[in-house]
Design a protein around this motif. Structure first.
Motif, PDB file in Angstrom:
ATOM      1  N   ASP A   1      42.688  54.079  -1.210  1.00 49.65           N
ATOM      2  CA  ASP A   1      43.470  53.600  -2.347  1.00 49.65           C
ATOM      3  C   ASP A   1      44.606  54.588  -2.636  1.00 49.65           C
ATOM      4  OD1 ASP A   1      44.438  52.291  -4.526  1.00 49.65           O
ATOM      5  OD2 ASP A   1      42.519  52.132  -5.578  1.00 49.65           O
ATOM      6  N   GLU A   2      45.810  54.191  -2.265  1.00 45.78           N
ATOM      7  CA  GLU A   2      47.023  54.986  -2.475  1.00 45.78           C
ATOM      8  C   GLU A   2      46.858  56.445  -2.021  1.00 45.78           C
ATOM      9  OE1 GLU A   2      49.550  54.220  -5.633  1.00 45.78           O
ATOM     10  OE2 GLU A   2      48.569  52.374  -6.280  1.00 45.78           O
TER      11      GLU A   2
ATOM     12  N   SER B   1      43.514  48.049  -6.552  1.00 41.67           N
ATOM     13  CA  SER B   1      42.308  48.855  -6.770  1.00 41.67           C
ATOM     14  C   SER B   1      41.109  47.970  -7.077  1.00 41.67           C
ATOM     15  CB  SER B   1      42.523  49.857  -7.914  1.00 41.67           C
ATOM     16  OG  SER B   1      43.536  50.771  -7.580  1.00 41.67           O
TER      17      SER B   1
ATOM     18  N   GLU C   1      41.339  56.130  -5.387  1.00 44.26           N
ATOM     19  CA  GLU C   1      42.629  56.509  -5.942  1.00 44.26           C
ATOM     20  C   GLU C   1      42.475  57.840  -6.686  1.00 44.26           C
ATOM     21  OE1 GLU C   1      44.212  53.337  -8.278  1.00 44.26           O
ATOM     22  OE2 GLU C   1      46.025  54.415  -8.824  1.00 44.26           O
TER      23      GLU C   1
HETATM   24 MG   LIG Z   1      45.452  51.050  -8.255  1.00 46.27          MG
END
Ligand SMILES: [Mg+2]
Ligand SMILES: Nc1ncnc2c1ncn2[C@@H]1O[C@H](COP(=O)(O)OP(=O)(O)O)[C@@H](O)[C@H]1O
Lengths: 238, 294
Positions: free
Chosen positions: A164-165, A47, A88
C-alpha cells in the motif's frame, strides 16, 4: 490446479463503512510472476481493497488465492494462506530491532523449516538490513523502513505480496530501490499487487494497472499507456 | 538517617507492589485497550486462595494462588471481554467496573463480609536490624520479588518468540495481526501474565495484612490504575514506572507528613496526578488509535 490459477483473484469485491460504500464491486486478477498496479486518487478505496482482502475489514464478494476461497478468515489466517500486506505507512515495530522485526514476519510462515533460507534471501535482497540488523527499526530512514516492511512480509513466504503506497514519503533513490526489489520479487514468481498514487511510474512498471475511482475500476492500462497523455489525464481526473 | 533509610526501603517496596499491579493492567491494555478494573478481584482471588490454603504449606499455597489468579484472568477474557472486541476503551473500562462489583458480591456471598485471616508467610512480617537500621523483611522480600519478576518478564519479552509477539501486539495490534500474529494467542498471553503479576501482588499484600475481605484488591487497583495512567498506560514500561511512582510517593508521604496531615496523603497523591496530567496529557488512557477491531 492449473498454472493460470496461481496468484490472487478478486471477484465483485465490496467494502462499506457504516453503510457508506467505499469499494463498489471490483474484480482484479493478479497472476503469479506479475506485478499489477492499482492507482487512483486519495479516498478512491485502494487501502480498503487491500485491507479487506487481508480480512482486516469486512467485505463482500470472493477472494481466491491460488484458486482457493479465503472467505471469512482473519488477517493472521490469510497470511497463512500465502497473502501478505505491506501496510500504508510501513508500520515497522519501531522499538524492536531490525532482526526482531524480521523474526516476527516469520510467525505467519506455513513452513517453519524454511526460516533460515527465507532470512538469507531477504538479507540478500536488502543488504542494508543485514548491516543494521541489531539497530532499532525506528532509527532507520524512511526508505530503509520500507525495505524492512517488505522484508518482514517476505519472511512469511507469501505467494501474493500486496503493498500500500510503498513510495509514500520516500526520496527518489529510495523509491528506485523499492521498485528494483519489487522487480526481483516479481521475477521469483510471486503475484505482486502494488497500490500507488504516482500514476505514470506505476503504469510503466506494472504488467497491468487498474485505475480506481470512487470505489470502481474505470480503466485497465498497459505499460505502453504510461506515455499516452490522454489516458493519463483520464486516469488522474476520471 | 536510619529513619530515612527505613522509609526509603518501605517506599521502594510500596512502589514495587504498585508497579507490579500497574503492569498487570498495562500488559492487557497495551493489547486490547482494556483498563481492567477487575484486576483487583484477581488480586482478591489470589489473596483468598493464600489465606485458605496456607496451612497446606507455602509450596502448595503459592502455586495454587497463581493458578487461581491466571484462570480467573483468562475466564474474564473468555466470558466477558472477548465478546466486546469492537467496544471503545471507555466502554471496556465500564464493563470491567461492572465485573469488579459483581465479583465482589460473589466473594461476599461465598466468604461473608468479614475478613478471613491466616498468618501467611508470617516470618516475613518481622523486621531485622542492619547497623542500627530497622528494616521490614517483607519490604526487602517485595523488592526482590519484583526485581525477579521484572527480570523474568524482560527476558521473556525480548528473548522468546512468544514474548516478541506480545511486545509487537502491544505496540501495534493491527499490524501484528496483519503480519500473521494470532490475536487470540497474544491476548490470552497478556491475560495470563496479568494473572501472574496479580498473584504476586496478592502475596505481598496478604503477608502485610494477614486478612482478606471481598474488596481487598480495590484500593491497590485504584492506585495502580492512576499510576498506569500517569506513566502512559499503553506502554508497558510507562505503566510500571507510573505505578512505582504512585506507590513510592504515597509511602513517603505517609512516613514524612505530620500525623494530622498524613490522613490526607491520598489527596496529595491525586494532586500530583492532576499536575502530571495537566503537563503531560498523553499519559491519559486513550491515545490516538481507536479500539481494537476483529
Ligand atoms: Mg490509502
Ligand atoms: N475506517 C474508516 N471508517 C470510515 N470510512 C473510511 C474508513 N477508512 C476509509 N474510509 C473511507 O472510505 C473511502 C476509501 O478510503 P481508502 O480505502 O482509505 O482510500 P485510498 O486508500 O484510496 O485513499 C474514503 O471515502 C474514506 O473516507
Amino acid at each position: 490446479m492449473s498454472n493460470a490459477d496461481k496468484g490472487l483473484s478478486v471477484v465483485d469485491l465490496t467494502v462499506a463503512y457504516n453503510g457508506v460504500p467505499a469499494v463498489r464491486g471490483i474484480s482484479l486478477e493478479v497472476p503469479a510472476g506479475q506485478a499489477i498496479g492499482l492507482i487512483g486518487p486519495n479516498g478512491a478505496g485502494k487501502s480498503s481493497t487491500l485491507l479487506s482482502i487481508m480480512g482486516a475489514i469486512p467485505r463482500g464478494g470472493t477472494v481466491l488465492v491460488d484458486g482457493i476461497d479465503i472467505a471469512g478468515l482473519p488477517p493472521e489466517k490469510v497470511v497463512r494462506k500465502g497473502v501478505s500486506l505491506v501496510p500504508e505507512g510501513r508500520h515497522v515495530f519501531a522499538e524492536l530491532t531490525v532482526m526482531d522485526n524480521l523474526r516476527l514476519g516469520a510467525v505467519g510462515r506455513r513452513d517453519k523449516s524454511g526460516y533460515a533460507e527465507a532470512l538469507e534471501n531477504v538479507l540478500a535482497l536488502f543488504p542494508i538490513l543485514s548491516e543494521f540488523s541489531a539497530r532499532q527499526a525506528g532509527l532507520l530512514s524512511g526508505g530503509q523502513q520500507q525495505q524492512l516492511a517488505i522484508g518482514r512480509s517476505l519472511m512469511a513466504d507469501p505467494d501474493v505480496l500486496m503493498l500500500d503506497e510503498p513510495s509514500l514519503g520516500l526520496s527518489p533513490t529510495a523509491v528506485d530501490a523499492v521498485f528494483e526489489a519489487l522487480d526481483v520479487i516479481r521475477g521469483l514468481g510471486k503475484a505482486v499487487l502494488v497500490v500507488e498514487q504516482r500514476a505514470e511510474f506505476t503504469i510503466a512498471f506494472c504488467d497491468r494497472t487498474y485505475v480506481l475511482h470512487d470505489g470502481e475500476i474505470t480503466l485497465t492500462l498497459k505499460p505502453e499507456d504510461a506515455n499516452n497523455v490522454d489516458v493519463l489525464t483520464q486516469a488522474y481526473f476520471g | 538517617m536510619s529513619q530515612l533509610l527505613q522509609s526509603l526501603v518501605d517506599a521502594l517496596s510500596a512502589g514495587a507492589t504498585l508497579g507490579l499491579a500497574a503492569l498487570a493492567i498495562g500488559l492487557v491494555f497495551g493489547v486490547i485497550r482494556l483498563a481492567n478494573f477487575a484486576t483487583g478481584e484477581i488480586i482478591t482471588a489470589g489473596a483468598y486462595t493464600l489465606i485458605f490454603t496456607w496451612q497446606l504449606g507455602w509450596y502448595i499455597s503459592i502455586p495454587f494462588a497463581i493458578i487461581v489468579a491466571v484462570l480467573l484472568s483468562l475466564l474474564m477474557e473468555l466470558s466477558v471481554f472477548s465478546r466486546m472486541r469492537a467496544a471503545t476503551p471507555a466502554t471496556l473500562l465500564i464493563a470491567s467496573f461492572g465485573l469488579s462489583f459483581l465479583l465482589q458480591r460473589v466473594y461476599e456471598l461465598a466468604f461473608t463480609n468479614n475478613v478471613q485471616t491466616a498468618p501467611v508467610a508470617s516470618e516475613l512480617a518481622q523486621s531485622i536490624s542492619i547497623g542500627g537500621v530497622r528494616i521490614q523483611m517483607l519490604s526487602v522480600a517485595t523488592i526482590l520479588l519484583a526485581a525477579l519478576l521484572l527480570t523474568g518478564l524482560q527476558l521473556f519479552l525480548t528473548r522468546t518468540s512468544l514474548g516478541l509477539q506480545l511486545k509487537a501486539a502491544a505496540a501495534d495490534f493491527k499490524t501484528a495481526r496483519l503480519i500473521g500474529i494470532p490475536a487470540s494467542r497474544v491476548i490470552g498471553l497478556s491475560f495470563a501474565l496479568s494473572g501472574i503479576l496479580a498473584a504476586a501482588v496478592a502475596f505481598v499484600t496478604t503477608v502485610q495484612t494477614g486478612a482478606v475481605g471481598p474488596t481487598f484488591g480495590v484500593p491497590i487497583t485504584i492506585l495502580a490504575l492512576v499510576g498506569a495512567v500517569i506513566g502512559g498506560i499503553d506502554k508497558i514500561s510507562g505503566a510500571l514506572a507510573g505505578g512505582f511512582l504512585v506507590g513510592f510517593a504515597t509511602s513517603m508521604l505517609a512516613s514524612w507528613l505530620p500525623q494530622d496531615m498524613s490522613n490526607f496523603k491520598d489527596a496529595y497523591v491525586f494532586m500530583l496526578v492532576i499536575g502530571v496530567l495537566l503537563m503531560r496529557p498523553q499519559g491519559l488512557l486513550i491515545r490516538g488509535r481507536g479500539a481494537v477491531r476483529t
